[in-house]
Motif scaffolding. Structure first.
Motif, PDB file in Angstrom:
ATOM      1  N   SER A 164       0.841  -1.195   0.000  1.00 47.01           N
ATOM      2  CA  SER A 164       0.000   0.000   0.000  1.00 47.01           C
ATOM      3  C   SER A 164       0.874   1.242   0.000  1.00 47.01           C
ATOM      4  O   SER A 164       2.061   1.189   0.294  1.00 47.01           O
ATOM      5  CB  SER A 164      -0.910   0.002   1.225  1.00 47.01           C
ATOM      6  OG  SER A 164      -0.133   0.009   2.421  1.00 47.01           O
TER       7      SER A 164
ATOM      8  N   ASP B   2      -4.581   7.513  -1.968  1.00 45.83           N
ATOM      9  CA  ASP B   2      -4.169   6.117  -2.130  1.00 45.83           C
ATOM     10  C   ASP B   2      -3.628   5.878  -3.539  1.00 45.83           C
ATOM     11  O   ASP B   2      -4.280   6.230  -4.529  1.00 45.83           O
ATOM     12  CB  ASP B   2      -5.363   5.208  -1.861  1.00 45.83           C
ATOM     13  CG  ASP B   2      -4.978   3.748  -1.855  1.00 45.83           C
ATOM     14  OD1 ASP B   2      -4.908   3.137  -2.939  1.00 45.83           O
ATOM     15  OD2 ASP B   2      -4.755   3.204  -0.760  1.00 45.83           O
TER      16      ASP B   2
ATOM     17  N   ALA C 235       0.504   5.961  -0.050  1.00 44.97           N
ATOM     18  CA  ALA C 235      -0.278   7.191  -0.189  1.00 44.97           C
ATOM     19  C   ALA C 235       0.668   8.337  -0.526  1.00 44.97           C
ATOM     20  O   ALA C 235       1.790   8.406  -0.016  1.00 44.97           O
ATOM     21  CB  ALA C 235      -1.039   7.501   1.092  1.00 44.97           C
TER      22      ALA C 235
END
Length: 264
Positions: free
Chosen positions: A65, A72, A67
């Motif tokens: 993941s 995102d 950001a």
């Protein structure tokens, strides 16, 4: 958010990118604070450019993941593109256009408010020292001037984060130093600068840096801390180049025998 904690401009956790069986980026994690100059170092093929393309919303990650500017990287790639400036190794300029025409083109790409276009154009011309060459063909400019023009075009829309991928490759030392003075000025205004470089002297200019090797981040700290970590005795003051080499040698020594190399 804790007031004592810096605002995070870029953050990734276990970020991964695979192309079939080839692992280009292998579960890397780091954070970059707002206004920080963050260096991303590593040999060719280590995964630096692939990482930047994922952070800029150009490539979709395979795993993990991340950001950028609070958005995102998987689900909000288009939102990210409006919050960043990106300058590639090739300067991203159209050499058949004049200096002014390149600025006008990028003003359209970034949808600059028509009322602000003249002001932003003059800012780029002044910053790049090209006011007297606004009608010159971009292809006729020196490497240093192209570099400054490319930076100006990348930040026309005043993004809070800029990604610079080997921005000083192929330009003379004086132009490189002038370029870094511009970077310092932007960081001082709160802009986050994420830069890849293979010049070890430039690594010294960064607040912190990550060293990528074989698709992994093998070291992450300030330049002084990384040099101190590889000193062979208390009185030694290794150069950044020595630290770079020793950290890679340590990584190779720690790699278990027979394990596959993920990136070359």
């Amino acid at each position: 958010m804790n007031r004592n904690q810096p605002e995070i401009a870029v953050g990734v956790h276990d970020l991964e990118k695979r192309f079939g069986s080839f692992v280009a980026v292998n579960r890397i994690s780091f954070q970059v604070a707002r206004g920080e100059i963050f260096g991303f170092l590593g040999p060719n093929g280590a995964g630096k450019s692939t990482t930047i393309r994922m952070l800029c919303g150009i490539l979709a990650p395979t795993g993990g993941s991340g950001a950028v500017a609070g958005f995102d990287i998987r689900r909000q790639a288009e939102r990210i593109k409006s919050q960043i400036g990106y300058m590639s190794q090739k300067f991203s300029l159209y050499e058949d256009l004049t200096v002014e025409e390149n600025i006008d083109f990028y003003s359209g790409i970034y949808r600059i408010d028509p009322a602000l276009k003249p002001q932003r154009k003059e800012w780029v011309l002044e910053m790049a020292s090209l006011a007297d060459h606004r009608r010159s063909k971009t292809g006729m400019l020196s490497g240093g001037w192209k570099q400054r023009l490319a930076l100006g075009c990348a930040v026309l829309h005043q993004p809070p984060i800029i990604f610079l991928d080997e921005p000083t490759s192929g330009v003379d030392p004086i132009s490189r130093r002038q370029f870094w003075e511009l970077i310092y000025e932007m960081a001082g205004q709160g802009v986050t600068v994420f830069v890849t470089t293979h010049y070890m002297d430039e690594a010294e200019y960064c607040d912190r840096m990550a060293l990528m090797y074989q698709a992994r981040v093998i070291a992450l700290d300030t330049p002084d801390a990384l040099k101190a970590a590889v000193a062979l005795h208390p009185d030694e003051e290794p150069t950044m180049e020595q630290a770079f080499i020793r950290l890679i040698e340590r990584s190779d020594a720690a790699e278990s025998p027979g394990s596959p190399r993920l990136a070359t």
